[in-house]
Design a protein around this motif. Structure first.
Motif, short mmCIF file in Angstrom:
data_model
loop_
_atom_site.label_atom_id
_atom_site.label_comp_id
_atom_site.label_asym_id
_atom_site.label_seq_id
_atom_site.Cartn_x
_atom_site.Cartn_y
_atom_site.Cartn_z
N VAL A 185 0.77 -1.17 0.11
CA VAL A 185 0.10 0.08 0.00
C VAL A 185 0.91 1.04 -0.12
CG1 VAL A 185 -1.83 1.33 1.22
CG2 VAL A 185 -1.89 -1.16 1.13
N GLU A 186 2.07 1.24 0.75
CA GLU A 186 2.98 2.38 0.71
C GLU A 186 3.44 2.65 -0.75
OE1 GLU A 186 5.15 5.89 1.86
OE2 GLU A 186 3.31 4.88 2.65
N VAL A 187 3.81 1.33 -1.46
CA VAL A 187 4.38 1.60 -2.68
C VAL A 187 3.47 2.08 -3.63
CG1 VAL A 187 5.21 -0.07 -4.60
CG2 VAL A 187 6.18 -0.32 -2.34
N THR A 188 2.02 1.62 -3.41
CA THR A 188 0.93 2.28 -4.29
C THR A 188 0.95 3.73 -3.99
OG1 THR A 188 -0.14 0.06 -4.32
CG2 THR A 188 -1.30 2.00 -4.73
N ARG A 189 0.77 4.15 -2.69
CA ARG A 189 0.75 5.60 -2.46
C ARG A 189 1.86 6.41 -2.97
NH1 ARG A 189 2.91 9.55 0.39
NH2 ARG A 189 4.67 8.22 1.07
N ARG A 190 3.16 5.98 -3.15
CA ARG A 190 4.12 6.70 -3.63
C ARG A 190 3.98 6.84 -5.33
NH1 ARG A 190 9.73 4.69 -0.22
NH2 ARG A 190 8.55 5.09 1.74
N SER A 191 3.53 5.66 -5.69
CA SER A 191 3.35 5.49 -7.36
C SER A 191 2.20 6.35 -7.85
CB SER A 191 3.53 4.13 -7.55
OG SER A 191 2.08 3.14 -7.25
N VAL A 192 1.30 6.84 -6.93
CA VAL A 192 0.22 7.41 -7.35
C VAL A 192 0.26 9.21 -7.19
CG1 VAL A 192 -1.45 5.70 -7.46
CG2 VAL A 192 -1.37 7.25 -5.46
#
Length: 278
Positions: A7-14
């Motif tokens: 989820v943190e990786v997703t946050r950074r990628s959006v």
């Protein structure tokens, strides 16, 4: 299931959606919880800095002329197998695409084959429904307030096995099955150990191990065992460097023993009986 690193990786990628103006919100088949707002009411709002609490993503939404004082926001959850994609040209929607936030900087799309994910409107993080959904979450693993001493205190009085306590999310959020197994190996603690038997020294080792494993997982882009992709379609790599998870029958890198697989709470646990002590 996507855990905190994913989820943190997703946050950074959006992150590129920050400042975008909403043109439309398209909802497909019903998700886990109702949206709670008419999609048309979001048109014209601007997206603030994307946040995260546990495994939830928070998109604060601002009025067009506002630089502070959010109108509210959208709380996103990826469920069991969901993922977010963000880009200017994602192609036509598929049968598993159930929410699409259309902005002037690109399309944010939730793909969720099992529909356990959610997109929920809330007037803020401190009011329902967001506050209700977030109320039982434990401390964030990188919050300075979550110390080794705080972990030791929270372990006291719990007779359950430490691995199950980690999975509950009450001790700390984000230590999902892969990362709990690896953190316990790193700390040298048998996953079956009752919480009450973990003293201050071992609690300090576990605290450091949880932070180290989660940081490494985020740096590796998370874990992709089946479905997970970041918002740009890239898979995670942590599963290839896991200490014990998924390595039943293999040799322990620390003591040369054999990694064992057991089941705890209907979840697979991997550990080394030779160097992880009760």
């Amino acid at each position: 299931m996507p855990e905190l690193p994913e989820v943190e990786v997703t946050r950074r990628s959006v992150g590129g959606i920050e400042g975008a103006r909403i043109l439309a919100l398209r909802m497909g088949k019903p998700l886990r919880w109702p949206l709670g707002v008419e999609p048309e009411e979001l048109v014209g709002l601007r997206v603030g800095a994307v946040g995260r609490r546990g495994k939830y993503l928070w998109l604060p939404l601002l009025h067009e002329a506002s630089t502070s004082g959010a109108a509210g926001g959208l709380l996103w959850h990826l469920g069991m197998s969901g993922s977010l994609a963000f880009g200017a040209s994602l192609g036509p929607s598929g049968k598993h695409d159930h929410a699409e936030l259309v902005t002037d900087q690109g399309l944010l799309r939730l793909t969720d084959p099992r529909r356990f994910g959610a997109v929920v409107w809330s007037d803020g993080l401190d009011v329902a429904p967001a506050a209700t959904l977030l109320a039982r979450l434990g401390p964030e693993p990188f919050d300075p307030a979550w110390t080794a001493e705080a972990l030791h205190v929270s372990l006291q009085g719990r007779r359950t096995a430490v691995k199950l306590a980690l999975l509950s999310g009450e001790l700390v959020v984000g230590a999902g099955n892969i990362y709990a197994s690896d953190a316990l190996w790193q700390a040298g603690i048998d996953p079956r150990t009752p919480c009450t038997r973990i003293g201050p020294a071992r609690a300090a080792k576990l605290h450091a191990a949880v932070q180290q494993v989660l940081a490494e997982a985020i740096a590796a882009g998370g874990s992709t065992l089946r479905d997970f992709r970041n918002a740009h379609g890239e898979v995670g790599q942590y599963q290839g460097q896991a200490r014990v998870y998924g390595r039943g029958g293999e040799t322990c890198a620390r003591c040369g023993g054999t990694i064992r697989r057991i089941v705890q709470g209907q979840r697979a646990t991997y550990f080394c009986p030779g160097c992880q002590r009760r």
